[in-house]
Design a protein around this motif. Structure first.
Motif, PDB file in Angstrom:
ATOM      1  N   VAL A  10       1.004  -1.157  -0.037  1.00  0.00           N
ATOM      2  CA  VAL A  10      -0.288   0.111   0.083  1.00  0.00           C
ATOM      3  C   VAL A  10       0.724   1.233   0.051  1.00  0.00           C
ATOM      4  CG1 VAL A  10      -1.775   1.274   1.206  1.00  0.00           C
ATOM      5  CG2 VAL A  10      -1.583  -1.214   1.408  1.00  0.00           C
ATOM      6  N   PRO A  11       1.295   1.738  -1.213  1.00  0.00           N
ATOM      7  CA  PRO A  11       1.941   2.906  -1.225  1.00  0.00           C
ATOM      8  C   PRO A  11       1.649   4.112  -0.456  1.00  0.00           C
ATOM      9  CG  PRO A  11       1.676   2.090  -3.406  1.00  0.00           C
ATOM     10  CD  PRO A  11       0.765   1.570  -2.687  1.00  0.00           C
ATOM     11  N   SER A  12       0.421   4.216  -0.108  1.00  0.00           N
ATOM     12  CA  SER A  12      -0.110   5.568   0.399  1.00  0.00           C
ATOM     13  C   SER A  12       0.224   5.557   2.036  1.00  0.00           C
ATOM     14  CB  SER A  12      -1.527   5.604   0.463  1.00  0.00           C
ATOM     15  OG  SER A  12      -2.304   4.446   0.708  1.00  0.00           O
ATOM     16  N   LEU A  13       0.761   4.322   2.320  1.00  0.00           N
ATOM     17  CA  LEU A  13       1.159   4.280   3.919  1.00  0.00           C
ATOM     18  C   LEU A  13       2.293   5.226   4.220  1.00  0.00           C
ATOM     19  CD1 LEU A  13       0.655   3.092   6.851  1.00  0.00           C
ATOM     20  CD2 LEU A  13       2.222   1.180   5.888  1.00  0.00           C
ATOM     21  N   GLU A  14       2.225   6.191   5.021  1.00  0.00           N
ATOM     22  CA  GLU A  14       3.344   7.138   5.452  1.00  0.00           C
ATOM     23  C   GLU A  14       4.058   6.716   6.787  1.00  0.00           C
ATOM     24  OE1 GLU A  14       1.364  10.793   5.467  1.00  0.00           O
ATOM     25  OE2 GLU A  14       1.241  10.873   3.171  1.00  0.00           O
ATOM     26  N   ARG A  15       3.451   6.527   7.638  1.00  0.00           N
ATOM     27  CA  ARG A  15       4.014   6.274   8.995  1.00  0.00           C
ATOM     28  C   ARG A  15       3.224   4.989   9.808  1.00  0.00           C
ATOM     29  NH1 ARG A  15       5.439  11.368  12.252  1.00  0.00           N
ATOM     30  NH2 ARG A  15       6.993  10.397  12.887  1.00  0.00           N
ATOM     31  N   VAL A  16       3.874   4.429  10.856  1.00  0.00           N
ATOM     32  CA  VAL A  16       3.306   3.597  11.625  1.00  0.00           C
ATOM     33  C   VAL A  16       4.219   3.627  13.046  1.00  0.00           C
ATOM     34  CG1 VAL A  16       2.713   1.161  12.025  1.00  0.00           C
ATOM     35  CG2 VAL A  16       2.963   1.641   9.670  1.00  0.00           C
ATOM     36  N   ALA A  17       2.921   3.810  14.147  1.00  0.00           N
ATOM     37  CA  ALA A  17       3.641   3.861  15.499  1.00  0.00           C
ATOM     38  C   ALA A  17       2.427   2.982  16.100  1.00  0.00           C
ATOM     39  CB  ALA A  17       3.125   5.298  15.833  1.00  0.00           C
ATOM     40  N   VAL A  18       3.107   2.514  17.437  1.00  0.00           N
ATOM     41  CA  VAL A  18       2.569   1.832  18.478  1.00  0.00           C
ATOM     42  C   VAL A  18       2.312   2.841  19.639  1.00  0.00           C
ATOM     43  CG1 VAL A  18       3.202  -0.417  18.214  1.00  0.00           C
ATOM     44  CG2 VAL A  18       4.553   1.041  19.683  1.00  0.00           C
ATOM     45  N   PHE A  19       1.384   2.855  20.501  1.00  0.00           N
ATOM     46  CA  PHE A  19       1.040   3.824  21.478  1.00  0.00           C
ATOM     47  C   PHE A  19       0.586   3.004  22.693  1.00  0.00           C
ATOM     48  CE2 PHE A  19      -2.761   4.160  19.092  1.00  0.00           C
ATOM     49  CZ  PHE A  19      -3.856   4.207  19.740  1.00  0.00           C
ATOM     50  N   GLY A  20       0.117   3.494  23.769  1.00  0.00           N
ATOM     51  CA  GLY A  20      -0.386   2.806  24.924  1.00  0.00           C
ATOM     52  C   GLY A  20       0.757   1.970  25.486  1.00  0.00           C
ATOM     53  N   SER A  21       0.597   0.996  26.016  1.00  0.00           N
ATOM     54  CA  SER A  21       1.663  -0.006  26.897  1.00  0.00           C
ATOM     55  C   SER A  21       3.174  -0.200  25.915  1.00  0.00           C
ATOM     56  CB  SER A  21       1.198  -1.068  27.523  1.00  0.00           C
ATOM     57  OG  SER A  21       0.608  -1.976  26.461  1.00  0.00           O
ATOM     58  N   TYR A  22       2.848  -0.333  24.814  1.00  0.00           N
ATOM     59  CA  TYR A  22       4.029  -0.792  23.881  1.00  0.00           C
ATOM     60  C   TYR A  22       4.765   0.723  23.545  1.00  0.00           C
ATOM     61  CZ  TYR A  22       3.210  -5.837  23.439  1.00  0.00           C
ATOM     62  OH  TYR A  22       3.205  -6.925  23.925  1.00  0.00           O
ATOM     63  N   GLY A  23       3.670   1.653  23.415  1.00  0.00           N
ATOM     64  CA  GLY A  23       4.535   3.004  23.150  1.00  0.00           C
ATOM     65  C   GLY A  23       5.389   3.314  24.534  1.00  0.00           C
ATOM     66  N   ARG A  24       4.814   3.219  25.620  1.00  0.00           N
ATOM     67  CA  ARG A  24       5.478   3.712  27.012  1.00  0.00           C
ATOM     68  C   ARG A  24       6.541   2.723  27.350  1.00  0.00           C
ATOM     69  NH1 ARG A  24      -0.029   4.251  28.049  1.00  0.00           N
ATOM     70  NH2 ARG A  24      -0.026   2.322  29.284  1.00  0.00           N
ATOM     71  N   GLY A  25       6.654   1.455  26.815  1.00  0.00           N
ATOM     72  CA  GLY A  25       7.609   0.447  27.225  1.00  0.00           C
ATOM     73  C   GLY A  25       7.167  -0.262  28.371  1.00  0.00           C
ATOM     74  N   SER A  26       5.844  -0.270  28.847  1.00  0.00           N
ATOM     75  CA  SER A  26       5.594  -0.800  30.028  1.00  0.00           C
ATOM     76  C   SER A  26       4.575  -2.069  29.721  1.00  0.00           C
ATOM     77  CB  SER A  26       4.476   0.169  30.925  1.00  0.00           C
ATOM     78  OG  SER A  26       3.348   0.412  30.106  1.00  0.00           O
ATOM     79  N   ALA A  27       4.597  -2.658  28.405  1.00  0.00           N
ATOM     80  CA  ALA A  27       3.800  -3.813  28.016  1.00  0.00           C
ATOM     81  C   ALA A  27       4.124  -4.918  28.631  1.00  0.00           C
ATOM     82  CB  ALA A  27       3.949  -4.145  26.523  1.00  0.00           C
ATOM     83  N   GLY A  28       3.407  -5.883  29.146  1.00  0.00           N
ATOM     84  CA  GLY A  28       3.584  -6.932  29.847  1.00  0.00           C
ATOM     85  C   GLY A  28       2.612  -7.934  29.404  1.00  0.00           C
ATOM     86  N   VAL A  29       2.656  -9.283  29.977  1.00  0.00           N
ATOM     87  CA  VAL A  29       1.592 -10.268  29.793  1.00  0.00           C
ATOM     88  C   VAL A  29       0.028  -9.737  29.720  1.00  0.00           C
ATOM     89  CG1 VAL A  29       0.935 -12.500  30.383  1.00  0.00           C
ATOM     90  CG2 VAL A  29       3.300 -12.137  30.729  1.00  0.00           C
ATOM     91  N   GLY A  30      -0.292 -10.087  28.498  1.00  0.00           N
ATOM     92  CA  GLY A  30      -1.819  -9.541  28.497  1.00  0.00           C
ATOM     93  C   GLY A  30      -2.219  -8.118  27.688  1.00  0.00           C
ATOM     94  N   SER A  31      -0.872  -7.545  27.607  1.00  0.00           N
ATOM     95  CA  SER A  31      -1.135  -6.311  26.708  1.00  0.00           C
ATOM     96  C   SER A  31      -1.524  -6.490  25.314  1.00  0.00           C
ATOM     97  CB  SER A  31       0.204  -5.496  26.955  1.00  0.00           C
ATOM     98  OG  SER A  31       0.650  -5.056  28.029  1.00  0.00           O
ATOM     99  N   ASP A  32      -2.453  -5.572  24.987  1.00  0.00           N
ATOM    100  CA  ASP A  32      -2.897  -5.720  23.561  1.00  0.00           C
ATOM    101  C   ASP A  32      -1.919  -4.642  22.939  1.00  0.00           C
ATOM    102  OD1 ASP A  32      -4.013  -3.315  24.244  1.00  0.00           O
ATOM    103  OD2 ASP A  32      -5.900  -3.389  23.344  1.00  0.00           O
ATOM    104  N   LEU A  33      -2.136  -4.372  21.471  1.00  0.00           N
ATOM    105  CA  LEU A  33      -1.395  -3.658  20.724  1.00  0.00           C
ATOM    106  C   LEU A  33      -2.370  -2.590  20.264  1.00  0.00           C
ATOM    107  CD1 LEU A  33       1.552  -3.586  19.314  1.00  0.00           C
ATOM    108  CD2 LEU A  33       0.502  -4.785  17.594  1.00  0.00           C
TER     109      LEU A  33
END
Length: 110
Positions: free
Chosen positions: A25-48
């Motif tokens: 999909v050439p129109s894709l410009e950027r991709v980010a995670v946020f929430g627990s994966y963005g903060r670096g606090s993700a653990g067992v059971g964290s969604d994306l």
């Protein structure tokens, strides 16, 4: 026994997924995670929590999400697909969500 993937493995797989999608999909410009994966606090059971900036995005979110094979990601995913101008307007609005997104977003692609 079920093993939950390590956060770095999840982020690596999201980067790979984003790279593949950019080729598709050439129109894709950027991709980010946020929430627990963005903060670096993700653990067992964290969604994306995923943010896609797609120049060609249009229609309601449910319609936008159908274009992306989220099932190929390593975890259950809540995604938001915005154009660059929608993202800029969201961030300029200064809502609580915008503040959290500004603080937590971890850009993985490009």
């Amino acid at each position: 026994m079920v093993r939950w993937p390590e956060p770095e493995q999840v982020l690596r797989e999201v980067r790979d997924w984003a790279q593949e999608q950019a080729g598709r999909v050439p129109s894709l410009e950027r991709v980010a995670v946020f929430g627990s994966y963005g903060r670096g606090s993700a653990g067992v059971g964290s969604d994306l929590d995923l943010l896609l900036i797609d120049a060609a995005a249009s229609g309601p979110q449910q319609q936008r999400l159908r274009h992306w094979p989220l099932e190929l990601l390593p975890l259950s995913c809540d995604a938001l697909v915005l154009t660059r101008s929608e993202h800029e307007a969201l961030m300029a609005a200064g809502s609580r969500f915008a503040v959290e997104l500004e603080r937590d977003a971890r850009w993985l692609w490009p």
